[in-house]
Design a protein around this motif. Structure first.
Motif, PDB file in Angstrom:
ATOM      1  N   ALA A 101       0.826  -1.209   0.000  1.00 30.33           N
ATOM      2  CA  ALA A 101       0.000   0.000   0.000  1.00 30.33           C
ATOM      3  C   ALA A 101       0.859   1.258   0.000  1.00 30.33           C
ATOM      4  O   ALA A 101       0.328   2.358  -0.108  1.00 30.33           O
ATOM      5  N   ILE A 102       2.184   1.090   0.116  1.00 31.56           N
ATOM      6  CA  ILE A 102       3.075   2.241  -0.040  1.00 31.56           C
ATOM      7  C   ILE A 102       2.843   2.901  -1.402  1.00 31.56           C
ATOM      8  O   ILE A 102       3.106   4.095  -1.576  1.00 31.56           O
ATOM      9  N   GLY A 103       2.325   2.145  -2.367  1.00 25.18           N
ATOM     10  CA  GLY A 103       2.062   2.693  -3.687  1.00 25.18           C
ATOM     11  C   GLY A 103       0.642   3.175  -3.896  1.00 25.18           C
ATOM     12  O   GLY A 103       0.286   3.558  -5.013  1.00 25.18           O
ATOM     13  N   CYS A 104      -0.174   3.194  -2.853  1.00 18.56           N
ATOM     14  CA  CYS A 104      -1.560   3.622  -3.030  1.00 18.56           C
ATOM     15  C   CYS A 104      -1.630   5.137  -3.213  1.00 18.56           C
ATOM     16  O   CYS A 104      -0.779   5.886  -2.739  1.00 18.56           O
ATOM     17  N   LYS A 105      -2.667   5.569  -3.895  1.00 17.85           N
ATOM     18  CA  LYS A 105      -2.780   6.980  -4.252  1.00 17.85           C
ATOM     19  C   LYS A 105      -2.907   7.885  -3.026  1.00 17.85           C
ATOM     20  O   LYS A 105      -2.371   9.001  -3.012  1.00 17.85           O
ATOM     21  N   GLY A 112       3.614  13.277  -1.214  1.00 26.30           N
ATOM     22  CA  GLY A 112       4.052  14.185  -2.264  1.00 26.30           C
ATOM     23  C   GLY A 112       5.237  13.687  -3.062  1.00 26.30           C
ATOM     24  O   GLY A 112       5.936  14.469  -3.718  1.00 26.30           O
ATOM     25  N   THR A 113       5.470  12.362  -3.042  1.00 33.52           N
ATOM     26  CA  THR A 113       6.589  11.746  -3.766  1.00 33.52           C
ATOM     27  C   THR A 113       6.093  10.496  -4.492  1.00 33.52           C
ATOM     28  O   THR A 113       4.933  10.089  -4.343  1.00 33.52           O
ATOM     29  N   THR A 114       6.983   9.833  -5.229  1.00 32.15           N
ATOM     30  CA  THR A 114       6.583   8.631  -5.972  1.00 32.15           C
ATOM     31  C   THR A 114       6.379   7.418  -5.073  1.00 32.15           C
ATOM     32  O   THR A 114       5.691   6.466  -5.447  1.00 32.15           O
ATOM     33  N   CYS A 115       7.027   7.398  -3.889  1.00 30.37           N
ATOM     34  CA  CYS A 115       6.979   6.256  -2.961  1.00 30.37           C
ATOM     35  C   CYS A 115       7.492   4.976  -3.614  1.00 30.37           C
ATOM     36  O   CYS A 115       7.104   3.864  -3.238  1.00 30.37           O
ATOM     37  N   SER A 116       8.391   5.099  -4.591  1.00 30.57           N
ATOM     38  CA  SER A 116       8.935   3.940  -5.285  1.00 30.57           C
ATOM     39  C   SER A 116       9.935   3.196  -4.398  1.00 30.57           C
ATOM     40  O   SER A 116      10.539   3.772  -3.485  1.00 30.57           O
ATOM     41  N   ILE A 117      10.104   1.893  -4.681  1.00 36.07           N
ATOM     42  CA  ILE A 117      10.962   1.021  -3.889  1.00 36.07           C
ATOM     43  C   ILE A 117      11.689   0.053  -4.828  1.00 36.07           C
ATOM     44  O   ILE A 117      11.342  -0.092  -5.989  1.00 36.07           O
ATOM     45  N   HIS A 118      12.714  -0.624  -4.279  1.00 32.12           N
ATOM     46  CA  HIS A 118      13.273  -1.820  -4.899  1.00 32.12           C
ATOM     47  C   HIS A 118      12.737  -3.012  -4.125  1.00 32.12           C
ATOM     48  O   HIS A 118      12.573  -2.951  -2.902  1.00 32.12           O
ATOM     49  N   GLU A 154      16.326   0.309  -0.217  1.00 34.23           N
ATOM     50  CA  GLU A 154      16.517   1.742  -0.438  1.00 34.23           C
ATOM     51  C   GLU A 154      17.132   1.984  -1.813  1.00 34.23           C
ATOM     52  O   GLU A 154      17.844   1.143  -2.334  1.00 34.23           O
ATOM     53  N   PHE A 155      16.852   3.066  -2.430  1.00 36.50           N
ATOM     54  CA  PHE A 155      16.202   4.209  -1.826  1.00 36.50           C
ATOM     55  C   PHE A 155      14.683   4.063  -1.915  1.00 36.50           C
ATOM     56  O   PHE A 155      14.140   3.783  -2.977  1.00 36.50           O
ATOM     57  N   ILE A 156      13.983   4.236  -0.781  1.00 38.57           N
ATOM     58  CA  ILE A 156      12.535   4.330  -0.786  1.00 38.57           C
ATOM     59  C   ILE A 156      12.192   5.810  -0.892  1.00 38.57           C
ATOM     60  O   ILE A 156      12.591   6.617  -0.039  1.00 38.57           O
ATOM     61  N   ASP A 157      11.448   6.178  -1.923  1.00 40.54           N
ATOM     62  CA  ASP A 157      11.225   7.585  -2.235  1.00 40.54           C
ATOM     63  C   ASP A 157      10.056   8.147  -1.431  1.00 40.54           C
ATOM     64  O   ASP A 157       8.940   8.299  -1.924  1.00 40.54           O
ATOM     65  N   VAL A 158      10.321   8.409  -0.161  1.00 37.63           N
ATOM     66  CA  VAL A 158       9.367   9.081   0.709  1.00 37.63           C
ATOM     67  C   VAL A 158      10.064  10.267   1.366  1.00 37.63           C
ATOM     68  O   VAL A 158      11.294  10.301   1.449  1.00 37.63           O
ATOM     69  N   PRO A 159       9.296  11.253   1.824  1.00 34.55           N
ATOM     70  CA  PRO A 159       9.926  12.373   2.540  1.00 34.55           C
ATOM     71  C   PRO A 159      10.566  11.898   3.833  1.00 34.55           C
ATOM     72  O   PRO A 159      10.238  10.825   4.355  1.00 34.55           O
ATOM     73  N   LYS A 160      11.448  12.707   4.357  1.00 34.11           N
ATOM     74  CA  LYS A 160      12.097  12.372   5.619  1.00 34.11           C
ATOM     75  C   LYS A 160      11.047  12.106   6.688  1.00 34.11           C
ATOM     76  O   LYS A 160      10.193  12.949   6.960  1.00 34.11           O
ATOM     77  N   PRO A 161      11.058  10.921   7.307  1.00 33.51           N
ATOM     78  CA  PRO A 161      10.047  10.619   8.323  1.00 33.51           C
ATOM     79  C   PRO A 161      10.257  11.450   9.584  1.00 33.51           C
ATOM     80  O   PRO A 161      11.360  11.906   9.882  1.00 33.51           O
ATOM     81  N   ASP A 162       9.174  11.609  10.338  1.00 34.35           N
ATOM     82  CA  ASP A 162       9.306  12.198  11.670  1.00 34.35           C
ATOM     83  C   ASP A 162      10.040  11.236  12.595  1.00 34.35           C
ATOM     84  O   ASP A 162      10.822  11.657  13.446  1.00 34.35           O
ATOM     85  N   GLU A 174      19.828  -6.214   0.832  1.00 33.14           N
ATOM     86  CA  GLU A 174      19.029  -4.993   0.847  1.00 33.14           C
ATOM     87  C   GLU A 174      18.785  -4.532   2.282  1.00 33.14           C
ATOM     88  O   GLU A 174      18.722  -5.337   3.213  1.00 33.14           O
ATOM     89  N   VAL A 175      18.621  -3.242   2.454  1.00 34.04           N
ATOM     90  CA  VAL A 175      18.196  -2.669   3.724  1.00 34.04           C
ATOM     91  C   VAL A 175      17.073  -1.678   3.445  1.00 34.04           C
ATOM     92  O   VAL A 175      16.971  -1.144   2.336  1.00 34.04           O
ATOM     93  N   CYS A 176      16.220  -1.460   4.427  1.00 35.49           N
ATOM     94  CA  CYS A 176      15.159  -0.465   4.250  1.00 35.49           C
ATOM     95  C   CYS A 176      14.717   0.069   5.597  1.00 35.49           C
ATOM     96  O   CYS A 176      14.922  -0.561   6.641  1.00 35.49           O
ATOM     97  N   ARG A 177      14.118   1.246   5.549  1.00 35.13           N
ATOM     98  CA  ARG A 177      13.433   1.802   6.722  1.00 35.13           C
ATOM     99  C   ARG A 177      12.067   1.122   6.770  1.00 35.13           C
ATOM    100  O   ARG A 177      11.181   1.466   6.015  1.00 35.13           O
ATOM    101  N   SER A 178      11.925   0.147   7.653  1.00 37.91           N
ATOM    102  CA  SER A 178      10.770  -0.736   7.576  1.00 37.91           C
ATOM    103  C   SER A 178       9.565  -0.249   8.373  1.00 37.91           C
ATOM    104  O   SER A 178       8.446  -0.709   8.128  1.00 37.91           O
ATOM    105  N   VAL A 179       9.757   0.647   9.327  1.00 38.66           N
ATOM    106  CA  VAL A 179       8.636   1.261  10.052  1.00 38.66           C
ATOM    107  C   VAL A 179       8.929   2.747  10.175  1.00 38.66           C
ATOM    108  O   VAL A 179       9.936   3.145  10.773  1.00 38.66           O
ATOM    109  N   MET A 180       8.040   3.563   9.600  1.00 36.06           N
ATOM    110  CA  MET A 180       8.237   5.019   9.603  1.00 36.06           C
ATOM    111  C   MET A 180       6.920   5.710   9.955  1.00 36.06           C
ATOM    112  O   MET A 180       5.844   5.170   9.711  1.00 36.06           O
TER     113      MET A 180
END
Length: 241
Positions: A101-105, A112-118, A154-162, A174-180
């Motif tokens: 659902a990271i790709g949901c509208k 405000g980004t593509t939210c694209s992932i590998h 990564e890179f996961i195309d999301v804004p800098k998380p809080d 691979e590595v990713c920010r898995s909970v943001m």
């Protein structure tokens, strides 16, 4: 806590292997997970097949948290309904976004980004908590291990998380920010990476607790009443807040 679940429902129809992992569907396992919350009301479980008639402003007005899983139907989701979700998040509704659902509208519009992932399938994952004092991490160990999960890289195309709560590491390297988490308007947004439809991650008690903690943290604490759902698009209305 009034929770609304959206499970796209498409994968259960086109992939028999999904029902081997979740015999009653992903929506049903999510409902089972939130039933362990001490004080909750399940408003409904929606799918892409009834979303137009059921995802009304009235039900979103009642919703404290929208728990949302989607996948191959992300592009088919109506823009009008995605804007409706976005508007209610800005007015105070919590939004817990699961896996693909990271790709949901609605999420993409809030980011405000593509939210694209590998990504690649069926990998061992170790999730490491990097913010153990956060309420979403409450009662959870430093590490959560999943024998098979779809790796997000990564890179996961999301804004800098809080906040970044967990980092995922996969056997593939691979590595990713898995909970943001993010604050958007008066609402709180959580992204949880585990949950590929053919992997049993939602049967894992630690992932279940992670989902419950996310719902509790994101639940509505503020309700902005009596404004049109597109108020955020009207500068004159914004100026009067």
């Amino acid at each position: 806590m009034r929770i609304l679940i959206y499970n796209e429902g498409r994968d259960e129809k086109i992939k028999p292997e999904v029902l081997q992992v979740y015999p009653d569907g992903i929506g049903a396992i999510l409902a089972d997970i939130i039933r362990e919350l001490p004080d909750y009301e399940l408003l409904d479980i929606l799918s892409m097949y009834d979303i137009e008639e059921k995802l009304t402003d009235e039900i979103l007005e009642m919703t404290d948290v929208l728990l949302y899983w989607s996948h191959g139907g992300n592009k088919q989701f109506l823009d009008e309904l995605a804007q409706r979700i976005q508007s209610h998040v800005l007015r105070g509704m919590g939004f817990v976004v699961l896996h693909s659902a990271i790709g949901c509208k609605a999420f993409k519009s809030l980011m405000g980004t593509t939210c694209s992932i590998h990504y690649r399938h069926d990998d061992f994952e170790r999730m490491t908590c990097c913010n153990p004092q956060h309420p979403i991490a409450a009662g959870l160990p430093l590490h959560i291990e999943l024998e098979k999960e779809e790796s997000y890289g990564e890179f996961i195309d999301v804004p800098k998380p809080d906040d970044i709560l967990y980092l995922g590491w996969f056997d593939s390297g691979e590595v990713c920010r898995s909970v943001m988490t993010w604050n958007r308007g008066y609402g709180k947004v959580v992204f949880l990476q585990p949950g590929h439809e053919t992997n049993p991650s939602y049967h894992n008690p630690l992932i279940q607790q992670l989902i419950r903690n996310s719902c509790t943290w994101a639940t509505r604490t503020f309700h902005l009443p009596n404004l049109p759902t597109d108020f955020h698009q009207d500068p004159s209305l914004q100026a009067n807040l």
